[in-house]
Design a protein around this motif. Structure first.
Motif, short mmCIF file in Angstrom:
data_model
loop_
_atom_site.label_atom_id
_atom_site.label_comp_id
_atom_site.label_asym_id
_atom_site.label_seq_id
_atom_site.Cartn_x
_atom_site.Cartn_y
_atom_site.Cartn_z
N ASN A 266 0.90 -1.11 0.03
CA ASN A 266 0.12 0.09 0.22
C ASN A 266 1.02 1.22 0.12
OD1 ASN A 266 -2.62 -0.96 -0.28
ND2 ASN A 266 -2.77 -1.47 1.82
N LYS A 267 1.97 1.18 0.68
CA LYS A 267 2.81 2.26 0.95
C LYS A 267 3.34 2.72 -0.31
CE LYS A 267 6.80 2.63 3.39
NZ LYS A 267 7.47 2.18 4.51
N LEU A 268 3.96 1.57 -1.21
CA LEU A 268 4.52 1.77 -2.59
C LEU A 268 3.70 2.25 -3.66
CD1 LEU A 268 6.99 -1.32 -2.34
CD2 LEU A 268 7.72 0.89 -2.38
N SER A 269 2.21 1.66 -3.43
CA SER A 269 1.46 2.00 -4.77
C SER A 269 0.89 3.37 -4.33
CB SER A 269 0.47 0.86 -4.65
OG SER A 269 -0.31 0.93 -3.41
N GLY A 270 0.93 3.69 -3.27
CA GLY A 270 0.48 5.14 -2.96
C GLY A 270 -1.06 5.14 -2.88
N PHE A 271 -1.56 4.13 -2.62
CA PHE A 271 -3.26 4.26 -2.20
C PHE A 271 -3.36 2.83 -1.54
CE2 PHE A 271 -2.52 1.90 -6.39
CZ PHE A 271 -3.65 0.81 -6.31
N GLU A 272 -4.73 2.97 -0.89
CA GLU A 272 -5.16 2.00 0.18
C GLU A 272 -5.98 0.70 -0.84
OE1 GLU A 272 -4.69 1.23 3.50
OE2 GLU A 272 -2.96 2.69 3.59
N GLU B 54 24.35 1.80 -10.68
CA GLU B 54 24.86 2.11 -9.28
C GLU B 54 23.41 2.77 -8.69
OE1 GLU B 54 29.33 3.73 -8.23
OE2 GLU B 54 28.33 5.01 -9.85
N VAL B 55 23.31 2.37 -7.20
CA VAL B 55 22.22 2.90 -6.46
C VAL B 55 22.51 3.68 -5.12
CG1 VAL B 55 19.91 2.15 -5.54
CG2 VAL B 55 20.94 0.68 -7.14
N GLU B 56 22.03 4.81 -5.04
CA GLU B 56 22.41 5.53 -3.86
C GLU B 56 20.94 5.75 -3.01
OE1 GLU B 56 24.74 8.97 -4.41
OE2 GLU B 56 26.31 7.73 -5.44
N ASN B 57 21.39 6.38 -1.92
CA ASN B 57 19.99 6.64 -1.11
C ASN B 57 19.29 5.53 -0.63
OD1 ASN B 57 18.37 8.39 0.34
ND2 ASN B 57 16.83 8.42 -1.49
N VAL B 58 20.02 4.42 -0.44
CA VAL B 58 19.70 3.10 -0.04
C VAL B 58 19.20 2.96 1.52
CG1 VAL B 58 20.19 0.63 0.03
CG2 VAL B 58 20.94 1.99 -2.04
N ARG B 59 17.98 2.48 1.68
CA ARG B 59 17.93 2.15 3.32
C ARG B 59 17.39 0.65 3.22
NH1 ARG B 59 15.71 6.69 1.73
NH2 ARG B 59 13.86 5.74 1.30
N LEU B 60 18.05 -0.18 3.99
CA LEU B 60 17.85 -1.52 3.76
C LEU B 60 17.32 -2.08 5.30
CD1 LEU B 60 20.37 -3.10 1.39
CD2 LEU B 60 17.93 -2.51 1.04
N ASN B 61 16.65 -3.11 5.46
CA ASN B 61 16.21 -3.85 6.70
C ASN B 61 16.42 -5.09 6.46
OD1 ASN B 61 13.80 -4.68 5.70
ND2 ASN B 61 12.95 -2.69 6.58
N HIS B 62 16.33 -6.00 7.33
CA HIS B 62 16.61 -7.53 7.22
C HIS B 62 15.39 -7.93 6.27
CE1 HIS B 62 17.27 -11.51 8.20
NE2 HIS B 62 15.90 -11.89 8.26
N GLU B 63 14.11 -7.65 6.13
CA GLU B 63 13.20 -8.23 5.43
C GLU B 63 13.40 -7.58 3.98
OE1 GLU B 63 9.14 -7.26 6.63
OE2 GLU B 63 8.32 -7.85 4.77
N SER C 58 16.36 -2.57 -11.36
CA SER C 58 16.39 -1.25 -11.02
C SER C 58 15.22 -0.29 -10.92
CB SER C 58 17.60 -0.66 -11.97
OG SER C 58 16.94 -0.79 -13.34
N THR C 59 14.21 -0.78 -11.64
CA THR C 59 12.86 0.01 -11.33
C THR C 59 12.28 -0.31 -10.24
OG1 THR C 59 11.84 -1.58 -12.70
CG2 THR C 59 12.56 0.24 -13.85
N ALA C 60 12.83 -1.54 -9.65
CA ALA C 60 12.10 -1.92 -8.21
C ALA C 60 12.82 -0.85 -7.31
CB ALA C 60 12.46 -3.25 -8.02
N PHE C 61 14.23 -0.69 -7.45
CA PHE C 61 14.92 0.30 -6.47
C PHE C 61 14.18 1.60 -6.71
CE2 PHE C 61 18.82 -2.55 -7.39
CZ PHE C 61 18.56 -3.24 -6.00
N LEU C 62 13.73 2.07 -7.70
CA LEU C 62 13.37 3.38 -7.91
C LEU C 62 12.06 3.48 -7.61
CD1 LEU C 62 14.53 3.99 -11.77
CD2 LEU C 62 15.14 5.50 -9.95
N GLY D 112 12.29 4.58 -4.08
CA GLY D 112 12.65 5.72 -3.71
C GLY D 112 14.36 5.94 -3.63
N PHE D 113 14.66 4.79 -4.07
CA PHE D 113 16.35 4.89 -4.09
C PHE D 113 16.65 5.67 -5.24
CE2 PHE D 113 16.70 0.40 -2.06
CZ PHE D 113 16.04 0.83 -0.86
N ARG D 114 17.94 6.38 -5.47
CA ARG D 114 18.34 6.89 -6.83
C ARG D 114 19.47 5.92 -7.58
NH1 ARG D 114 19.77 11.61 -3.29
NH2 ARG D 114 21.89 10.94 -3.21
N VAL D 115 19.30 5.91 -8.70
CA VAL D 115 19.52 5.04 -9.74
C VAL D 115 20.75 5.69 -10.57
CG1 VAL D 115 19.53 3.08 -11.31
CG2 VAL D 115 18.07 2.99 -9.56
#
Lengths: 547, 500
Positions: free
Chosen positions: A12-18, A103-112, A246-250, A253-256
């Protein structure tokens, strides 16, 4: 096929709607998938092998945004210009010629997220890469290596590195012999005296594709930047894989950043999201779908599937998203129009073709035979055609040649039966504790090797009967054989026959219309015992095509 | 209970019970004057009707053993010894040898002492006072009655004789005891009422016989009324296999819809099973873990003709179809590999390649093989059917045909979902709604053959195709949880399974 674990909150967060869970469960299959299960906030969905772009929660969010009509049409992504390059050495040409990268920047990762990223890589390896043969992906944390990079092939004694999951340096040969991944994928690159490597400017190893990455660039929850290499044997395919990843990263919200890939004769900049354009005619679409939709409706349907589309008269100009790897032919676009239009919205109608149906003559004969045999108080059984040498030959005290399976999965099923009698005796074995008499028949196929046919084997339709009880004897089976001949209106003769499964002097051959059709008689005690039976058994087997 | 519903023998048994109270079958035989088997049959019917109650008792029967028979005739060894003693007043032990064998002497001395009939005093046998009084000991009495009766039931013995039986049991081969069950029959409340209403025994017809019909006695006799609710023996006739019923039903539906039936080889070339369907040679479905490859015959022959060449080109670069193709080097060798067909589509494709005039409507039903380990869900071989329509038709016709097809099979609610098969585009899966379970179930796949499939065969119009596995449908219809049951041919199941 790939089963994707979707985190609904993340979706929901990624698609931007509920989207309500119930609605999602109902509509998602109409996009093309099977819902395998639901577990709290997680849904397990199986997407088809033609849509690897849906193998990530990011890809699904993108598709749903379109499909539900929140934001339709071709998705524009912002790519940043290259900051570095990979130089491709000629030495990889014969081993694994192509590489693409980003290359990818602005990366925020967690375990999941790390787990999801690994799952996506594996699914792409499998579905697009045919288990890494055509595509293999390396995702790295580049903080400990120094750009630019090199893709080159090196002989064993000149290189050593610490592969993922190991503590010590190993040479490529050691890895292929000892490391679990090395053993799995050695077959793809062995046969050359050199091994392909992605190296940094100082000679540090990022990866030994398609086998394993180095420990040096291992991705962790602290990783802030990513470097991606995708190598393979088909440039288009690895480009699609890079676009999907790479589109998944985009989407997240990561920078590619693009990367320059410098081949000997040309330089390419990857990734490249320029959509492929195709013109198709509206008539073609309506013809295949059996519809008469307008250009606007077709555009609407295409946009719901993430395409860019424009209509002019009978013509549709279509822009295919760069992450779609499955568009081979205009017909693939037509299917997406059907899905975007909604299978549920089609007006299902019967074609205007009047024909009469005719039974296959052999099937018709068998249908009539079965009716007769049930009338003789014989129960029909059905058994498997797959058999084994022991049951088909040894237990029957006969010899012969059978259609043989090269890769059997069990000892019970190594050949295809050459006779129905063993199958029926096996049924008696299964029923040996049940009430007697037992009188059964089967009409089924057997196969025999036959060089005169292009397939090298021929099927015969046989009819077999077995009777077991304490007084089962030759006369009883002869009565049945003769009743059958009479009921079929056949001229027949009964002649003495010698057959390994039958008692000598108690077996007869049926000759119908001058041709031998089969045999019947009393089974030898050795055969009866071989099938764990304890009562007399009489049997008959005939070739249906001979009567 | 109406007395018309009672057989003559049943009436006789009731009357006997009325006189005897609780009785054994033997007693009833004697009283009613009919045969033992007739009494038994009458009793079981009466018991089913709730008129009598049957109680079975466990008991022990006492019969004479080999020695016992001799003893009854000659007397027990100790009795014979005592007789001699009684005659002579007292005797020396060795005198016993004149009337008893050596074994019997030992037995006699032991029992004389044990029964307190005589004592030995320095080699001389003298009777006791007790011995002089006793004429016959209980064990002797028991032996005599067993001889007279043939056998005695332990439950009928008085305590003294029971003790005697215990004693005799300890002696070798004198008596034999074995477990028996015997029954007692008595009237129920319903039985007593029936009798109270009066039982008239008259000649009546139970089984109508040819004689009765011919000689006309039926005119003056009553027919006994049968109790129509008494259970009849189960009849288990021969039948077609339930999976066959489904095979025939599906064939019938196709035939009714105007489709011609076709068939094709089961040992097939990879070419017709895969290549002609645009399945690339490195596709996972072609791998050893999914498909049975053959070692005999290891290779098939495939023609060197336009079709094979066009298929090759379609794989490599799309040929004239407008497709980009799979873009790899196609191998004729791989296409010649011999496999057990994995679907009936190989048969429909062969048919299309034969160049029949359009429109075409055909179907094929047969066995297909997959390299699956046997489990409750999977078998390495199963039945599949497939239909195709080629001509001026489109996707909406495919949906129309499917709706008709599935509704003829009894599924009134059908829905279609997008799906993927390498050789169809667009593709779909069919879900049917199960009314009793309140849920949708997938029951088949369909689509339009890809141009890369049809164009190399010289077909330039859409070919609609759909298929389904029959075992899944059979399991649904028969309520089976285990697919293996369909091929186990358990006769107990087959004989009792309902015909759908």
């Amino acid at each position: 096929m790939a089963v994707i674990k979707l985190n609904l909150k993340d979706l929901n967060k990624l698609s931007g709607f509920e989207i309500e869970k119930e609605e999602l469960m109902q509509r998602l299959p109409l996009l093309g998938c099977d819902i395998e299960g639901i577990d709290g906030d997680y849904v397990y969905v199986e997407f088809f092998p033609n849509r690897p772009d849906l193998y990530s929660v990011e890809g699904v969010a993108r598709a749903l945004r379109n499909f539900f009509g929140f934001k339709k049409g071709l998705r524009e992504y912002k790519l940043l210009p290259p900051k570095t390059y990979i130089k491709v050495d000629e030495s990889v040409e014969k081993i694994r010629p192509y590489v693409v990268s980003c290359e990818v920047e602005n990366v925020r990762l967690n375990h999941e997220l790390i787990q999801e990223l690994m799952d996506l890589q594996e699914d792409l390896h499998w579905v697009l890469g045919r288990d890494r043969k055509k595509v293999s992906i390396g995702v790295h944390d580049p903080s400990r290596v120094k750009p630019p990079f090199r893709y080159t092939a090196i002989i064993d004694r000149d290189i050593k590195f610490v592969p993922l999951g190991m503590a010590e340096e190993m040479s490529p040969v050691q890895i292929l012999e000892k490391h679990p991944k090395g053993k799995d994928y050695a077959h793809i690159i062995s046969g050359h005296n050199k091994y392909p490597f992605i190296l940094d400017s100082e000679g540090n190893v990022l990866s030994l594709p398609p086998v394993i990455n180095g420990e040096l660039t291992k991705v962790s929850e602290k990783t802030e930047k990513l470097f991606v290499d995708i190598t393979g044997t088909d440039f288009d395919l690895i480009s699609k894989a890079l676009n999907i990843l790479s589109t998944a990263f985009l989407e997240r919200g990561f920078r590619v950043y693009q990367v320059e890939v410098r081949y000997k004769n040309k330089t390419v900049i990857t990734p490249d999201y320029t959509p492929e354009e195709k013109d198709i005619s509206l008539d073609y679409v309506n013809n295949i779908l059996g519809l008469s939709i307008s250009g606007e409706e077709a555009v609407e349907a295409l946009e719901r599937m993430g395409y860019g589309a424009f209509s002019a008269g009978n013509s549709l100009k279509v822009e295919i998203p760069a992450y779609r790897s499955d568009i081979f032919h205009p017909v693939d676009i037509v299917e997406d129009i059907a899905i975007g239009y909604g299978y549920e919205n089609f007006d299902a109608k019967l074609p205007d073709i009047a024909t009469t149906g005719e039974e296959d003559s052999l099937e018709e004969k068998c249908r009539k035979l079965r009716k007769l045999l049930v009338g003789y108080s014989l129960s029909e059984v059905m058994s498997l055609m797959l058999s084994n040498e022991k049951e088909n030959f040894e237990s029957m005290f006969v010899e012969g040649e059978a259609v043989t399976i090269k890769n059997p999965i069990s000892e019970d099923h190594t050949i295809v039966r050459t006779s129905l009698l063993p199958s029926l005796l096996n049924v008696l074995r299964i029923n040996r504790h049940h009430e007697l008499p037992q009188k059964i028949f089967e009409i089924g196929d057997i196969l025999i090797p036959y060089k005169e046919l292009p397939e090298g084997a021929k099927a015969e339709r046989h009819l077999a009967i077995v009777l077991i009880h304490s007084k089962a004897g030759f006369t009883e089976i002869k009565s049945i054989a003769e009743a059958l001949m009479r009921d079929l209106g056949l001229e027949y003769k009964v002649e003495a026959e010698e057959h390994g499964s039958f008692i000598l002097g108690r077996c007869a051959r049926i000759v119908a219309g001058g041709k031998p059709a089969g045999y019947f008689g009393e089974l030898r005690p050795e055969v009866i015992i071989a099938f764990d039976l304890e009562y007399p058994v009489v049997a008959m087997e005939i070739n249906v095509e001979q009567i | 209970m109406q007395q018309e519903e009672l057989h003559r023998h049943e009436k006789l048994v009731l009357k006997a019970l009325d006189r005897l109270g609780m009785a054994s079958p033997e007693e009833i035989v004697e009283d009613a004057g009919i045969e033992f088997s007739s009494v038994n049959r009458a009793v079981s019917w009466l018991s089913l009707k709730g008129v009598v109650e049957v109680e079975d008792f466990e008991d022990k029967a006492i019969e004479l053993g080999e020695e016992g028979k001799v003893y009854v005739e000659k007397g027990l060894p100790e009795r014979r010894a005592f007789e001699l003693l009684n005659k002579k007043g007292e005797i020396e032990l060795k005198e016993l040898n004149s009337i008893l064998s050596r074994d019997e002497v030992t037995i006699a001395l032991g029992w004389l002492k044990r029964k307190n009939l005589a004592v030995i005093d320095s080699g001389v046998l003298k009777p006791t006072d007790n011995g002089m009084k006793e004429r016959e000991t209980p064990d002797e009495e028991l032996l005599l009655s067993v001889m007279k009766e043939g056998r005695l039931l332990e439950s009928t013995l008085n305590p003294e004789l029971k003790q005697a039986a215990e004693l005799l049991k300890g002696r070798k081969n004198v008596i034999r005891i074995h477990e028996v069950s015997h029954r007692k029959i008595r009237l129920t409340e319903k039985g007593r009422k029936t009798i109270k209403q009066g039982i008239k025994i008259e000649d009546e017809i139970s089984q109508l016989t040819p004689e009765i019909i011919k000689n006309g006695t039926w005119k003056n006799m009553k027919f006994r009324r049968y109790s129509i609710n008494t259970p009849a023996p189960e009849l288990l006739p021969a039948k077609l296999h339930p999976l066959r019923e489904i095979v025939e039903e599906i064939r019938w539906i196709f035939l009714k819809m105007g489709f011609n039936e076709i068939s094709g080889p089961m040992a097939e070339s990879a070419f017709w099973n895969f290549d002609a369907l645009f399945v690339p040679q490195d596709h996972p479905a072609r791998e050893m873990q999914d498909t049975f490859y053959l070692s005999n015959p290891e290779k098939t022959e495939i023609p060197s003709d336009d079709i094979v060449e066009a298929v090759m080109n379609a794989h490599e670069g799309g040929w004239k179809t407008g497709s980009r193709g799979w873009r790899y080097k196609w191998s004729r060798e791989k296409a010649m590999a011999s496999v057990l067909r994995t679907h009936t589509t190989s048969t429909t494709i062969r048919y299309l390649a034969e160049g029949h005039e359009l429109p075409v409507k055909v179907f094929s039903l047969g066995r297909v093989f997959r390299n699956e380990r046997i489990s409750f869900k999977h078998l390495p071989e199963f039945h599949q059917c497939e239909g195709i329509v080629a001509g001026d038709v489109g996707f909406s016709h495919l949906l129309g045909i499917l709706k008709k097809f599935y509704s003829t099979m009894g599924f009134s609610q059908v829905r279609f979902r997008p799906a993927y098969f390498p050789y169809t585009e667009p593709s779909l899966e069919v879900d049917v709604f199960l009314e009793d379970k309140g849920k949708w179930m997938e029951l088949g796949g369909a689509g339009i053959f890809r141009p890369e499939v049809t164009e190399p065969l010289g077909i330039h119009k859409p070919v609609l195709a759909w298929g389904l596995g029959l075992e899944r449908l059979a399991m649904l219809r028969l309520g089976l949880k285990d697919i293996r049951q369909l091929y186990m041919s358990d006769l107990n199941w087959l004989r009792r399974v309902k015909v759908i």
